[in-house]
Design a protein around this motif. Structure first.
Motif, PDB file in Angstrom:
ATOM      1  N   GLU A 116       0.803  -1.218   0.000  1.00 20.00           N
ATOM      2  CA  GLU A 116       0.000   0.000   0.000  1.00 20.00           C
ATOM      3  C   GLU A 116       0.837   1.269   0.000  1.00 20.00           C
ATOM      4  O   GLU A 116       0.299   2.362  -0.086  1.00 20.00           O
ATOM      5  N   GLU A 117       2.140   1.116   0.078  1.00 17.63           N
ATOM      6  CA  GLU A 117       3.005   2.286   0.114  1.00 17.63           C
ATOM      7  C   GLU A 117       3.268   2.794  -1.295  1.00 17.63           C
ATOM      8  O   GLU A 117       3.432   2.026  -2.227  1.00 17.63           O
ATOM      9  N   ILE A 118       3.317   4.087  -1.430  1.00 18.56           N
ATOM     10  CA  ILE A 118       3.566   4.723  -2.714  1.00 18.56           C
ATOM     11  C   ILE A 118       5.051   4.745  -3.031  1.00 18.56           C
ATOM     12  O   ILE A 118       5.456   4.556  -4.159  1.00 18.56           O
ATOM     13  N   ALA A 119       5.893   4.975  -2.047  1.00 22.22           N
ATOM     14  CA  ALA A 119       7.328   5.126  -2.279  1.00 22.22           C
ATOM     15  C   ALA A 119       7.903   3.892  -2.950  1.00 22.22           C
ATOM     16  O   ALA A 119       7.627   2.765  -2.565  1.00 22.22           O
ATOM     17  N   GLY A 120       8.691   4.101  -3.974  1.00 23.36           N
ATOM     18  CA  GLY A 120       9.365   3.010  -4.648  1.00 23.36           C
ATOM     19  C   GLY A 120       8.539   2.298  -5.689  1.00 23.36           C
ATOM     20  O   GLY A 120       9.002   1.371  -6.318  1.00 23.36           O
ATOM     21  N   ARG A 121       7.313   2.723  -5.920  1.00 23.59           N
ATOM     22  CA  ARG A 121       6.465   1.982  -6.833  1.00 23.59           C
ATOM     23  C   ARG A 121       6.897   2.123  -8.282  1.00 23.59           C
ATOM     24  O   ARG A 121       6.553   1.296  -9.109  1.00 23.59           O
ATOM     25  N   GLU A 122       7.653   3.182  -8.615  1.00 22.09           N
ATOM     26  CA  GLU A 122       8.041   3.403 -10.001  1.00 22.09           C
ATOM     27  C   GLU A 122       8.857   2.237 -10.556  1.00 22.09           C
ATOM     28  O   GLU A 122       8.801   1.940 -11.731  1.00 22.09           O
ATOM     29  N   ARG A 123       9.604   1.550  -9.717  1.00 20.47           N
ATOM     30  CA  ARG A 123      10.459   0.477 -10.229  1.00 20.47           C
ATOM     31  C   ARG A 123       9.660  -0.700 -10.765  1.00 20.47           C
ATOM     32  O   ARG A 123      10.124  -1.407 -11.634  1.00 20.47           O
ATOM     33  N   TRP A 124       8.448  -0.921 -10.267  1.00 18.56           N
ATOM     34  CA  TRP A 124       7.644  -2.012 -10.814  1.00 18.56           C
ATOM     35  C   TRP A 124       6.482  -1.517 -11.638  1.00 18.56           C
ATOM     36  O   TRP A 124       5.818  -2.285 -12.305  1.00 18.56           O
ATOM     37  N   MET A 125       6.224  -0.222 -11.622  1.00 19.83           N
ATOM     38  CA  MET A 125       5.067   0.316 -12.325  1.00 19.83           C
ATOM     39  C   MET A 125       5.151   0.053 -13.827  1.00 19.83           C
ATOM     40  O   MET A 125       4.175  -0.332 -14.445  1.00 19.83           O
ATOM     41  N   ALA A 126       6.314   0.256 -14.417  1.00 23.03           N
ATOM     42  CA  ALA A 126       6.434   0.094 -15.862  1.00 23.03           C
ATOM     43  C   ALA A 126       6.106  -1.332 -16.286  1.00 23.03           C
ATOM     44  O   ALA A 126       5.426  -1.556 -17.291  1.00 23.03           O
ATOM     45  N   SER A 127       6.548  -2.321 -15.529  1.00 21.50           N
ATOM     46  CA  SER A 127       6.298  -3.708 -15.917  1.00 21.50           C
ATOM     47  C   SER A 127       4.860  -4.139 -15.650  1.00 21.50           C
ATOM     48  O   SER A 127       4.355  -5.037 -16.307  1.00 21.50           O
ATOM     49  N   THR A 128       4.189  -3.502 -14.714  1.00 20.54           N
ATOM     50  CA  THR A 128       2.823  -3.912 -14.377  1.00 20.54           C
ATOM     51  C   THR A 128       1.773  -3.124 -15.132  1.00 20.54           C
ATOM     52  O   THR A 128       0.654  -3.570 -15.283  1.00 20.54           O
ATOM     53  N   GLU A 129       2.153  -1.968 -15.615  1.00 18.75           N
ATOM     54  CA  GLU A 129       1.178  -1.088 -16.238  1.00 18.75           C
ATOM     55  C   GLU A 129       0.490  -1.748 -17.430  1.00 18.75           C
ATOM     56  O   GLU A 129      -0.715  -1.629 -17.614  1.00 18.75           O
ATOM     57  N   LYS A 130       1.247  -2.478 -18.237  1.00 19.17           N
ATOM     58  CA  LYS A 130       0.635  -3.084 -19.423  1.00 19.17           C
ATOM     59  C   LYS A 130      -0.439  -4.093 -19.037  1.00 19.17           C
ATOM     60  O   LYS A 130      -1.443  -4.210 -19.710  1.00 19.17           O
ATOM     61  N   TRP A 131      -0.257  -4.823 -17.942  1.00 17.93           N
ATOM     62  CA  TRP A 131      -1.266  -5.802 -17.519  1.00 17.93           C
ATOM     63  C   TRP A 131      -2.545  -5.087 -17.131  1.00 17.93           C
ATOM     64  O   TRP A 131      -3.635  -5.475 -17.493  1.00 17.93           O
ATOM     65  N   PHE A 132      -2.419  -4.041 -16.344  1.00 23.65           N
ATOM     66  CA  PHE A 132      -3.600  -3.331 -15.877  1.00 23.65           C
ATOM     67  C   PHE A 132      -4.313  -2.680 -17.053  1.00 23.65           C
ATOM     68  O   PHE A 132      -5.518  -2.762 -17.186  1.00 23.65           O
ATOM     69  N   TYR A 133      -3.549  -2.053 -17.919  1.00 28.09           N
ATOM     70  CA  TYR A 133      -4.113  -1.351 -19.070  1.00 28.09           C
ATOM     71  C   TYR A 133      -4.866  -2.338 -19.961  1.00 28.09           C
ATOM     72  O   TYR A 133      -6.001  -2.114 -20.337  1.00 28.09           O
ATOM     73  N   TRP A 134      -4.261  -3.457 -20.289  1.00 29.09           N
ATOM     74  CA  TRP A 134      -4.890  -4.446 -21.161  1.00 29.09           C
ATOM     75  C   TRP A 134      -6.186  -4.962 -20.541  1.00 29.09           C
ATOM     76  O   TRP A 134      -7.218  -5.033 -21.186  1.00 29.09           O
ATOM     77  N   GLY A 135      -6.127  -5.312 -19.260  1.00 26.79           N
ATOM     78  CA  GLY A 135      -7.313  -5.849 -18.593  1.00 26.79           C
ATOM     79  C   GLY A 135      -8.434  -4.830 -18.521  1.00 26.79           C
ATOM     80  O   GLY A 135      -9.597  -5.152 -18.736  1.00 26.79           O
ATOM     81  N   TRP A 136      -8.094  -3.570 -18.240  1.00 26.97           N
ATOM     82  CA  TRP A 136      -9.116  -2.539 -18.134  1.00 26.97           C
ATOM     83  C   TRP A 136      -9.756  -2.291 -19.495  1.00 26.97           C
ATOM     84  O   TRP A 136     -10.959  -2.169 -19.619  1.00 26.97           O
ATOM     85  N   MET A 137      -8.953  -2.225 -20.537  1.00 29.65           N
ATOM     86  CA  MET A 137      -9.468  -1.951 -21.877  1.00 29.65           C
ATOM     87  C   MET A 137     -10.348  -3.086 -22.392  1.00 29.65           C
ATOM     88  O   MET A 137     -11.252  -2.865 -23.177  1.00 29.65           O
ATOM     89  N   ASN A 138     -10.081  -4.301 -21.967  1.00 33.38           N
ATOM     90  CA  ASN A 138     -10.811  -5.454 -22.463  1.00 33.38           C
ATOM     91  C   ASN A 138     -11.843  -5.963 -21.471  1.00 33.38           C
ATOM     92  O   ASN A 138     -12.199  -7.129 -21.466  1.00 33.38           O
TER      93      ASN A 138
END
Length: 160
Positions: A116-138
């Motif tokens: 739940e912490e915001i700090a440090g999330r950028e390091r995994w955000m790029a790799s996870t963003e595509k999963w969330f984006y794809w699932g939301w769009m579909n």
């Protein structure tokens, strides 16, 4: 960045809240993609190296690590369900070492807090963003079916 995509390109903050309530985005992403196996093992490494565990205790901790890798977070109540209860309850397994049981619970709490912490999330955000984006769009994200997490988790698991 993920908030911008969710709330400006894919929908609104109200859409998100209708679908996921007050679940922090970082926790939702962790639930979708799981926890990195190395991070899960590192969280328990000091405990495992400092404790003298029997086979059942080691198996129990391994199940916890595997659960985090798959699910990202853990409600401690699942420790009373399969596959954990087949090995034994934490109280039974650590009846002679309740400090060890408390350390396990503390590690679980720490991993959950970290989701739940915001700090440090950028390091995994790029790799996870595509999963969330794809699932939301579909997905029909009008809030009527409540299956988004299962859907997104299945999409991620299918791609692994």
């Amino acid at each position: 960045m993920l908030e911008h995509i969710l709330w400006n390109e894919l929908g609104t903050q109200e859409d998100y809240q209708r679908e996921f309530g007050d679940t922090p985005i970082t926790k939702l992403v962790r639930q979708i993609v799981g926890l990195d196996p190395q991070a899960a093992n590192e969280a328990f490494s000091e405990f495992l190296s400092s404790e003298r565990l029997n086979i059942q205790q080691s198996r129990f901790v391994k199940l916890i690590v595997d659960y985090f890798v798959k699910n990202g977070v853990m409600d401690k109540r699942v420790l009373q369900e399969e596959p954990f209860k087949t090995v034994g309850s934490i109280v039974e397994l650590f009846q002679d070492n309740m400090d060890g049981a408390r350390r396990i619970i503390s590690i679980i709490d720490g991993i959950n807090r970290n989701s739940e912490e915001i700090a440090g999330r950028e390091r995994w955000m790029a790799s996870t963003e595509k999963w969330f984006y794809w699932g939301w769009m579909n997905h029909d994200h009008d809030g009527t079916d409540g299956e988004t997490l299962s859907f997104l988790g299945a999409v991620h698991d299918k791609e692994r």
